[in-house]
Design an enzyme around this catalytic site. Structure first.
Site, PDB file in Angstrom:
ATOM      1  N   GLU A 127       0.835  -1.206   0.000  1.00  0.00           N
ATOM      2  CA  GLU A 127       0.000   0.000   0.000  1.00  0.00           C
ATOM      3  C   GLU A 127       0.877   1.266   0.000  1.00  0.00           C
ATOM      4  O   GLU A 127       0.470   2.314  -0.478  1.00  0.00           O
ATOM      5  CB  GLU A 127      -0.913  -0.030   1.234  1.00  0.00           C
ATOM      6  CG  GLU A 127      -2.181   0.765   1.073  1.00  0.00           C
ATOM      7  CD  GLU A 127      -3.215   0.482   2.160  1.00  0.00           C
ATOM      8  OE1 GLU A 127      -3.545  -0.696   2.402  1.00  0.00           O
ATOM      9  OE2 GLU A 127      -3.690   1.434   2.778  1.00  0.00           O
TER      10      GLU A 127
ATOM     11  N   LYS B  88     -13.192   2.069  -1.717  1.00  0.00           N
ATOM     12  CA  LYS B  88     -14.101   2.447  -0.617  1.00  0.00           C
ATOM     13  C   LYS B  88     -15.246   3.299  -1.158  1.00  0.00           C
ATOM     14  O   LYS B  88     -16.404   3.110  -0.820  1.00  0.00           O
ATOM     15  CB  LYS B  88     -13.340   3.261   0.442  1.00  0.00           C
ATOM     16  CG  LYS B  88     -12.437   2.437   1.358  1.00  0.00           C
ATOM     17  CD  LYS B  88     -11.917   3.313   2.511  1.00  0.00           C
ATOM     18  CE  LYS B  88     -11.002   2.547   3.439  1.00  0.00           C
ATOM     19  NZ  LYS B  88     -10.575   3.277   4.637  1.00  0.00           N
TER      20      LYS B  88
ATOM     21  N   HIS C 177       7.556 -27.271   0.763  1.00  0.00           N
ATOM     22  CA  HIS C 177       6.910 -28.385   0.085  1.00  0.00           C
ATOM     23  C   HIS C 177       5.874 -27.893  -0.918  1.00  0.00           C
ATOM     24  O   HIS C 177       4.989 -28.648  -1.319  1.00  0.00           O
ATOM     25  CB  HIS C 177       6.302 -29.332   1.125  1.00  0.00           C
ATOM     26  CG  HIS C 177       7.334 -29.875   2.058  1.00  0.00           C
ATOM     27  ND1 HIS C 177       8.031 -31.034   1.811  1.00  0.00           N
ATOM     28  CD2 HIS C 177       7.871 -29.348   3.195  1.00  0.00           C
ATOM     29  CE1 HIS C 177       8.908 -31.232   2.783  1.00  0.00           C
ATOM     30  NE2 HIS C 177       8.843 -30.220   3.636  1.00  0.00           N
TER      31      HIS C 177
END
Ligand code: PA5
Length: 475
Positions: A302, A445, A331
């Site tokens: 950000e 937003k 793995h």
């Protein structure tokens, strides 16, 4: 608690960047000359951060958090004592910077199965961080907590974040229906003067509230009440956390990047990005440090993901943070890191001494492929695997460096957080971008406000509805 110089020295975190250099990586590593060529830029970034530290208008107030909270810490400790005595559950309602820090500190410094421990072993309430607004998650949280025995810490700088405010509306409604006084069950952490939580507090007749200081953005807020209150409720030594941060600040005074751990990491990452290494993997070899990667991912992405420089030039910079866990991801993802594209740099987080060693007993004596493990500890095993992975990556010409915490405790975590915050500020200054804004996040937003009918967003709603009604590209 004040540490002696000896204790601080013993608990100092170290950065080993040997595996970034051509000494071990050949032409895939950085030569001394190449790294030195970034020295002047690093020095300039260091000067910028030093000159502007503490300036609220630049969102640099976080630099002073290790020093300016004596009274706040006292207040937090006293509130935390009350909460620990009174409530069975402590729930953080917040998202982004308001949630990732508390989650990280909880996981790093508390028992890994804290909520499953009996109350007397925990010594404090069960702990939950509810960031997402997945309706299933909300419903199922309410299945496992008794709301009348719960304290909700609502954390939002703006008080306008849809996720957090929706959660607040749900829990306050439920509290009222259960006959509780909402004011007795909530603590707000928010802006000092403005925002919806300030208004709600006034309506409720004064909610216990902590201030998210002006110059501290969400992702730089873990060392202010955003992180300190939840940590204190969990019994974490918040003074040691701040002392660790102050220690890292002291270690980072030098403008020579080879002597300043945060500046070194910024310069290494900057050099990587200039060289097309646009993926930054963080791989802690510790379950306790697992969520440091999540917290760092927000901080790094950000802050650095920007499309314009401070002097208005288009840039599109940033590095994609990838989270991995040692040894688990050996793995899975490590195959890609070892043989895939040369587009990554791996940061290992290693631990010098784990709080448990756990002996692997002797057994299967007739099967040497298994019996060789007997007599070692699990600490030796995880450390060997950490070293082995760094070795394998290096052999394959892959850039990697290691940050070692002598042990995982509040003091070393404080150092690490402050190191990453400074590293981010330095790197942003090297790119000459605004490290502390987030227009991309704000855009999402606002679109959410429009979709859900918030007053003042009618035009954007029309645009969104129009895009929705074009079926041409839906299969
Ligand atoms: O770093 C940031 O500023 C963001 O991630 C915010 O923390 C997040 O969007 C939540 O915002 P607020 O604290 O206003 O609710």
């Amino acid at each position: 608690m004040k540490m002696t110089d000896e204790q601080r020295k013993a608990l100092r975190i170290r950065v080993d960047y040997t595996n970034m250099t051509d000494k071990y990586l050949g032409n895939k590593g950085f030569s001394r000359e190449k790294l030195t060529s970034y020295g002047a830029l690093a020095q300039k970034a260091h000067a910028y951060v030093s000159e502007n530290r503490g300036r609220d208008e630049l969102f640099m107030g976080w630099t002073e958090l290790p020093y300016n909270q004596t009274e706040i810490v006292k207040d937090i400790l006293s509130t935390a004592k009350e909460v620990r005595a009174k409530f069975e559950n402590f729930v953080v309602l917040g998202i982004g910077g308001s949630a990732l820090g508390p989650t990280m500190a909880f996981n790093a410094l508390c028992h890994l199965h804290y909520n499953d421990l009996p109350a007397e072993k925990r010594g404090g309430p069960r702990f939950f961080v509810e960031d997402n607004v997945d309706p299933v998650r909300m419903k199922e949280l309410l299945d496992v907590i008794d709301i009348t025995k719960t304290c909700f810490n609502v954390i939002s700088k703006s008080g306008a974040t849809s996720e957090t405010m929706a959660q607040y509306l749900i829990v306050s409604d439920l509290l009222k229906k259960a006959g509780c006084d909402v004011k007795d069950h909530v603590i707000f952490t928010t802006d000092g003067k403005k925002g919806n939580l300030v208004k709600i507090s006034a309506e409720l007749g004064g909610v216990k509230s902590y201030v998210l200081p002006d110059g501290v953005g969400g992702r730089f807020s873990e060392l202010c009440p955003v992180g300190l209150l939840p940590a204190a409720v969990l019994g974490i030594d918040i003074e040691a956390l701040l002392e660790g941060a102050a220690f890292m600040d002291e270690l980072s005074k030098c403008s020579d990047y080879t002597k300043n751990p945060a500046l070194l990491c910024a310069a290494l990452q900057y050099a990587c990005m200039q060289d097309g290494k646009n993926i930054g993997v963080m791989m802690p070899y510790s379950d306790n440090l697992r969520y440091v990667s999540d917290w760092y991912a927000q901080l790094w992405a950000e802050s650095l993901g920007k499309n314009v420089t401070l002097d208005g030039k288009p840039c599109n910079v940033g590095q994609t943070p990838v989270k991995a866990l040692g040894v688990t991801d050996q793995h899975s993802q490590v195959q890609l890191y070892t043989e895939g594209p040369y587009d990554k740099v791996v940061t290992f987080l290693s631990v010098g001494s784990y709080k448990e060693k756990t002996l692997i007993p002797h057994g299967c004596e007739n099967i040497p492929d298994v019996s060789f493990l007997g007599g070692h500890t699990m600490e030796e095993l995880i450390q060997a695997e950490n070293k082995a992975t760094a070795y394998a990556l290096t052999k394959a010409g892959r850039l990697n460096y290691t940050i070692t915490l002598p042990e995982v405790n509040a003091f070393t975590l404080g150092q690490l957080l402050y190191l990453f915050e400074l590293q981010t500020a330095y790197a942003g200054a090297m790119f000459n971008i605004d490290t502390f804004n987030q227009p991309g996040v704000e855009a999402g937003k606002k679109a959410t406000f429009a979709l859900l009918g918030k007053p003042g967003y009618a035009e954007q709603k029309k645009e969104l509805d129009k895009a929705d009604s074009d079926p041409a590209y839906i299969v």
